[in-house]
Design a protein around this motif. Structure first.
Motif, PDB file in Angstrom:
ATOM      1  N   GLU A 418       0.837  -1.185   0.000  1.00  0.00           N
ATOM      2  CA  GLU A 418       0.000   0.000   0.000  1.00  0.00           C
ATOM      3  C   GLU A 418       0.882   1.248   0.000  1.00  0.00           C
ATOM      4  O   GLU A 418       2.064   1.194   0.322  1.00  0.00           O
ATOM      5  N   VAL A 419       0.272   2.356  -0.368  1.00  0.00           N
ATOM      6  CA  VAL A 419       0.959   3.632  -0.299  1.00  0.00           C
ATOM      7  C   VAL A 419       0.269   4.481   0.761  1.00  0.00           C
ATOM      8  O   VAL A 419      -0.960   4.504   0.856  1.00  0.00           O
ATOM      9  N   GLU A 420       1.046   5.131   1.587  1.00  0.00           N
ATOM     10  CA  GLU A 420       0.531   6.013   2.627  1.00  0.00           C
ATOM     11  C   GLU A 420       0.848   7.460   2.253  1.00  0.00           C
ATOM     12  O   GLU A 420       2.008   7.809   2.009  1.00  0.00           O
ATOM     13  N   LEU A 421      -0.180   8.285   2.179  1.00  0.00           N
ATOM     14  CA  LEU A 421      -0.024   9.729   2.034  1.00  0.00           C
ATOM     15  C   LEU A 421      -0.562  10.353   3.307  1.00  0.00           C
ATOM     16  O   LEU A 421      -1.717  10.113   3.677  1.00  0.00           O
ATOM     17  N   TYR A 422       0.256  11.163   3.969  1.00  0.00           N
ATOM     18  CA  TYR A 422      -0.135  11.593   5.305  1.00  0.00           C
ATOM     19  C   TYR A 422       0.110  13.080   5.494  1.00  0.00           C
ATOM     20  O   TYR A 422       0.929  13.713   4.804  1.00  0.00           O
ATOM     21  N   LYS A 464     -12.643  10.679   3.569  1.00  0.00           N
ATOM     22  CA  LYS A 464     -12.976   9.267   3.677  1.00  0.00           C
ATOM     23  C   LYS A 464     -13.604   8.755   2.380  1.00  0.00           C
ATOM     24  O   LYS A 464     -13.279   7.652   1.908  1.00  0.00           O
ATOM     25  N   ALA A 465     -14.497   9.557   1.763  1.00  0.00           N
ATOM     26  CA  ALA A 465     -15.127   9.148   0.508  1.00  0.00           C
ATOM     27  C   ALA A 465     -14.104   8.997  -0.604  1.00  0.00           C
ATOM     28  O   ALA A 465     -14.175   8.067  -1.424  1.00  0.00           O
ATOM     29  N   ILE A 466     -13.123   9.902  -0.671  1.00  0.00           N
ATOM     30  CA  ILE A 466     -12.087   9.812  -1.699  1.00  0.00           C
ATOM     31  C   ILE A 466     -11.230   8.568  -1.482  1.00  0.00           C
ATOM     32  O   ILE A 466     -10.879   7.853  -2.436  1.00  0.00           O
ATOM     33  N   ALA A 467     -10.891   8.271  -0.240  1.00  0.00           N
ATOM     34  CA  ALA A 467     -10.101   7.067   0.043  1.00  0.00           C
ATOM     35  C   ALA A 467     -10.867   5.805  -0.351  1.00  0.00           C
ATOM     36  O   ALA A 467     -10.307   4.894  -0.979  1.00  0.00           O
ATOM     37  N   GLU A 468     -12.142   5.729   0.012  1.00  0.00           N
ATOM     38  CA  GLU A 468     -12.943   4.557  -0.343  1.00  0.00           C
ATOM     39  C   GLU A 468     -13.176   4.481  -1.840  1.00  0.00           C
ATOM     40  O   GLU A 468     -13.337   3.385  -2.395  1.00  0.00           O
ATOM     41  N   GLY A 469     -13.198   5.638  -2.533  1.00  0.00           N
ATOM     42  CA  GLY A 469     -13.309   5.611  -3.985  1.00  0.00           C
ATOM     43  C   GLY A 469     -12.105   4.980  -4.651  1.00  0.00           C
ATOM     44  O   GLY A 469     -12.196   4.485  -5.783  1.00  0.00           O
ATOM     45  N   HIS A 470     -10.966   4.965  -3.960  1.00  0.00           N
ATOM     46  CA  HIS A 470      -9.758   4.290  -4.445  1.00  0.00           C
ATOM     47  C   HIS A 470      -9.616   2.898  -3.841  1.00  0.00           C
ATOM     48  O   HIS A 470      -8.531   2.299  -3.919  1.00  0.00           O
ATOM     49  N   GLY A 472      -9.508   2.226  -0.765  1.00  0.00           N
ATOM     50  CA  GLY A 472      -8.605   2.335   0.372  1.00  0.00           C
ATOM     51  C   GLY A 472      -9.341   2.798   1.616  1.00  0.00           C
ATOM     52  O   GLY A 472     -10.548   2.625   1.734  1.00  0.00           O
ATOM     53  N   ARG A 473      -8.613   3.437   2.526  1.00  0.00           N
ATOM     54  CA  ARG A 473      -9.221   3.872   3.782  1.00  0.00           C
ATOM     55  C   ARG A 473      -8.407   5.042   4.341  1.00  0.00           C
ATOM     56  O   ARG A 473      -7.292   5.323   3.842  1.00  0.00           O
ATOM     57  N   VAL A 474      -8.958   5.708   5.336  1.00  0.00           N
ATOM     58  CA  VAL A 474      -8.266   6.792   6.010  1.00  0.00           C
ATOM     59  C   VAL A 474      -8.153   6.438   7.484  1.00  0.00           C
ATOM     60  O   VAL A 474      -9.096   5.892   8.077  1.00  0.00           O
ATOM     61  N   GLU A 475      -6.995   6.720   8.069  1.00  0.00           N
ATOM     62  CA  GLU A 475      -6.755   6.382   9.467  1.00  0.00           C
ATOM     63  C   GLU A 475      -6.263   7.624  10.218  1.00  0.00           C
ATOM     64  O   GLU A 475      -5.645   8.522   9.630  1.00  0.00           O
ATOM     65  N   LEU A 476      -6.560   7.624  11.509  1.00  0.00           N
ATOM     66  CA  LEU A 476      -6.076   8.670  12.417  1.00  0.00           C
ATOM     67  C   LEU A 476      -5.047   8.049  13.350  1.00  0.00           C
ATOM     68  O   LEU A 476      -5.311   7.041  14.014  1.00  0.00           O
ATOM     69  N   ARG A 477      -3.861   8.666  13.385  1.00  0.00           N
ATOM     70  CA  ARG A 477      -2.793   8.175  14.262  1.00  0.00           C
ATOM     71  C   ARG A 477      -2.266   9.347  15.096  1.00  0.00           C
ATOM     72  O   ARG A 477      -2.426  10.511  14.731  1.00  0.00           O
ATOM     73  N   ALA A 478      -1.655   8.995  16.173  1.00  0.00           N
ATOM     74  CA  ALA A 478      -1.043  10.014  17.033  1.00  0.00           C
ATOM     75  C   ALA A 478       0.324  10.403  16.485  1.00  0.00           C
ATOM     76  O   ALA A 478       1.105   9.549  16.055  1.00  0.00           O
ATOM     77  N   THR A 479       0.606  11.703  16.497  1.00  0.00           N
ATOM     78  CA  THR A 479       1.914  12.195  16.045  1.00  0.00           C
ATOM     79  C   THR A 479       2.918  12.108  17.190  1.00  0.00           C
ATOM     80  O   THR A 479       2.610  12.536  18.315  1.00  0.00           O
ATOM     81  N   THR A 485      -2.049  12.717  13.152  1.00  0.00           N
ATOM     82  CA  THR A 485      -1.590  12.356  11.806  1.00  0.00           C
ATOM     83  C   THR A 485      -2.730  11.645  11.083  1.00  0.00           C
ATOM     84  O   THR A 485      -3.210  10.602  11.542  1.00  0.00           O
ATOM     85  N   PHE A 486      -3.152  12.217   9.961  1.00  0.00           N
ATOM     86  CA  PHE A 486      -4.189  11.603   9.134  1.00  0.00           C
ATOM     87  C   PHE A 486      -3.506  10.957   7.930  1.00  0.00           C
ATOM     88  O   PHE A 486      -2.717  11.597   7.223  1.00  0.00           O
ATOM     89  N   VAL A 487      -3.831   9.673   7.716  1.00  0.00           N
ATOM     90  CA  VAL A 487      -3.120   8.882   6.713  1.00  0.00           C
ATOM     91  C   VAL A 487      -4.133   8.314   5.717  1.00  0.00           C
ATOM     92  O   VAL A 487      -5.142   7.708   6.105  1.00  0.00           O
ATOM     93  N   LEU A 488      -3.852   8.509   4.424  1.00  0.00           N
ATOM     94  CA  LEU A 488      -4.591   7.833   3.361  1.00  0.00           C
ATOM     95  C   LEU A 488      -3.830   6.565   3.002  1.00  0.00           C
ATOM     96  O   LEU A 488      -2.679   6.625   2.572  1.00  0.00           O
ATOM     97  N   LEU A 489      -4.467   5.408   3.204  1.00  0.00           N
ATOM     98  CA  LEU A 489      -3.860   4.129   2.846  1.00  0.00           C
ATOM     99  C   LEU A 489      -4.573   3.615   1.598  1.00  0.00           C
ATOM    100  O   LEU A 489      -5.765   3.268   1.643  1.00  0.00           O
ATOM    101  N   LEU A 490      -3.839   3.555   0.497  1.00  0.00           N
ATOM    102  CA  LEU A 490      -4.421   3.205  -0.797  1.00  0.00           C
ATOM    103  C   LEU A 490      -3.691   2.010  -1.378  1.00  0.00           C
ATOM    104  O   LEU A 490      -2.462   1.895  -1.242  1.00  0.00           O
TER     105      LEU A 490
END
Length: 505
Positions: A418-422, A464-470, A472-479, A485-490
């Motif tokens: 997967e690719v992570e864009l954060y 979230k809709a854009i991530a699911e359109g690919h 994928g999913r979006v996650e929330l992580r602690a910095t 930190t918001f991460v797009l996992l595609l």
């Protein structure tokens, strides 16, 4: 005299001319139609089999009769040429003795009649074997038919009588001009054998009728079982309403009927999502637009004649109208996210996409923006939608951090393909109870991290809709060190680097 106007068309005529469906009582179910076609085909097939069997049996009977007649006449001809009188051991003195001895030595088959006609001084006399023939009128008693046969110039033929058909063959014999003449006659009464064939034919018809009845019962049960999912589809479709799209058809097996059920269920899934999106859009629009509309109306109703007051009212109304416009645009975008053409993937260089996003978000606010590295390689993504999501996350970070705070933009490849864009900020972070609701529409969380924005709570829903359109999913992580930190996992399938001409460079 005035001609009366034509009578209005009847209900039946109207239904026919307008193409409306026939009433239920005039319809023939698919089960009945399948059964009728099967019965027609089976009836024709069984009738053809029985008729063909009868024709084959009759042809075999005719061949057997012809063979028997030829055999009997050949045996008689051999006897005439080589036979001798058993009493004297010398050749036969005349046709009568010859015919008598030959008839005594022959064993006729069922339906076969062997006889001879000898012409002597007192007139013709008939010789025959001493046995009964299973027919209503044997040939030796039918003088007219026997005379017709002996007087015929043909050596074989068929004679039609009211009592039944006779197949015959004859051989004329004589020992000289002054000797008495004789005729050997072989007659076969074919009615008995034909009756046997007809009996077999009737038995075949009876068996075919029983088989047809059994086939009808089995076909009725099998057709009902096969078409049961089709009837269930029809019943389910008739029971579906806009308020209840949850019914589904059980799928069993791997045939065309199960494929139809799967297709129908998939269609219901799409309808349910479409109606759900429509209802949610209406509910969200009604809920969120009601407040600004009330504010606009209230200010307009209370607006006085003072220029300063009018200017302030116009400013407030314009601000509310701008906010309503943003809400409507966001809602329309979320509604489009349910469509299959929401994203348009194309080969994208990940490092270049990350750098472009970094350049664009730097204008969102006075923050310490840092490019935290870019993934190497190419991926099938929609660059516009991904940029939109990353800009929304960056805007969210600006709203929840103070000027000068560090905000990092980056991308990387994971070991899972997967690719992570954060986007990582150094703000106050997100409370655990808020992490479950911030991606829902119009939900901002109980603690808004000191937000300065006035959004409607749709930004993270769009991400979230854009991530699911690919897919994928979006996650929330602690910095690390504090923040969110918001991460797009595609998903990132390997994509070869396109040619320069292919990307229009």
């Amino acid at each position: 005299m005035t001609t009366p106007p034509p009578a209005p068309p009847t209900a039946t005529t109207t239904a026919t001319t307008t193409g409306e469906p026939l009433p239920a009582r005039h319809r023939i179910s698919a089960r009945v139609r399948i059964l009728l076609w099967l019965l027609v085909v089976m009836t024709v097939a069984l009738a053809a089999v029985a008729t063909t069997a009868r024709s084959i049996l009759l042809g075999d009977l005719d061949h057997r009769i012809s063979t028997l007649l030829a055999q009997e006449t050949q045996e008689f001809a051999n006897f005439v040429e080589h036979g001798k009188d058993p009493d004297t051991g010398a050749p036969f003195a005349g046709p009568r003795r010859l015919l008598e001895v030959h008839l005594q030595r022959q064993y006729a088959d069922t339906g076969e009649e062997l006889l001879a006609v000898v012409t002597e001084g007192a007139g013709p006399s008939t010789l025959r074997q001493n046995r009964e023939i299973a027919t209503r009128l044997p040939l030796h008693k039918d003088r007219g038919s026997l005379k017709t046969i002996t007087g015929s110039t043909e050596s074989t033929g068929a004679l039609q009588r009211p009592e039944g058909e006779i197949r015959w063959a004859k051989v004329d014999v004589g020992t000289g001009d002054r000797s008495p003449q004789g005729t050997f006659v072989v007659a076969f009464h074919a009615d008995g054998e034909r009756a046997v064939v007809n009996g077999v034919f009737r038995v075949l018809l009876a068996i075919s009728g029983v088989a047809l009845l059994m086939t009808t019962g089995i076909a009725w049960a099998v057709a009902g079982r096969i078409l049961a999912p089709v009837r269930l589809v029809r019943t389910t479709a008739a029971q579906l309403t806009e308020q209840d799209l949850t019914r589904r058809i059980p799928v069993h097996g791997r045939d065309d009927i199960s494929a139809l059920a799967e297709t129908f269920n998939a269609m219901l899934d799409r309808l349910e999502r479409a109606f759900g999106t429509q209802r949610q859009f209406i509910d969200d629009a009604g809920h969120e637009l009601r407040t600004p509309i009330t504010i606009v109306r209230g200010h307009l109703e209370l607006m006085g004649d003072d220029p300063a007051e009018r200017e302030e009212t116009v400013r407030l109304v314009t601000d509310e109208l701008d906010r309503m416009s943003r809400i409507v645009e966001d809602l329309l975008l979320l509604a489009k996210a349910e469509r299959s053409d929401f994203t348009h993937p194309e080969p994208v260089q990940l490092a270049e996409l990350t750098a472009d996003v970094y350049v664009k978000v730097r204008a969102l606010g006075r923050r310490d923006w840092k490019l935290d590295g870019g993934a190497e390689g190419w991926a099938m993504l929609d660059p516009q939608r991904i940029t939109q999501a990353m800009v929304q996350l960056a805007q969210n970070a600006v709203q929840h951090t103070a000027p000068g705070a560090v905000v990092r933009i980056g991308s990387r490849l994971t070991d899972t393909g997967e690719v992570e864009l954060y986007v990582a900020d150094s703000g106050s972070g997100v409370q655990p109870q808020d992490a479950e609701v911030i991606f829902q529409r119009f939900r901002r969380g109980a603690a808004r991290r000191g937000s300065r924005g006035s959004g409607a709570g749709l930004g993270l829903s769009i991400v979230k809709a854009i991530a699911e359109g690919h897919r994928g999913r979006v996650e929330l992580r602690a910095t690390p060190g504090g923040g969110a930190t918001f991460v797009l996992l595609l998903p990132c399938s390997p994509v070869a680097e396109p040619d320069v001409e292919a990307v229009g460079l």
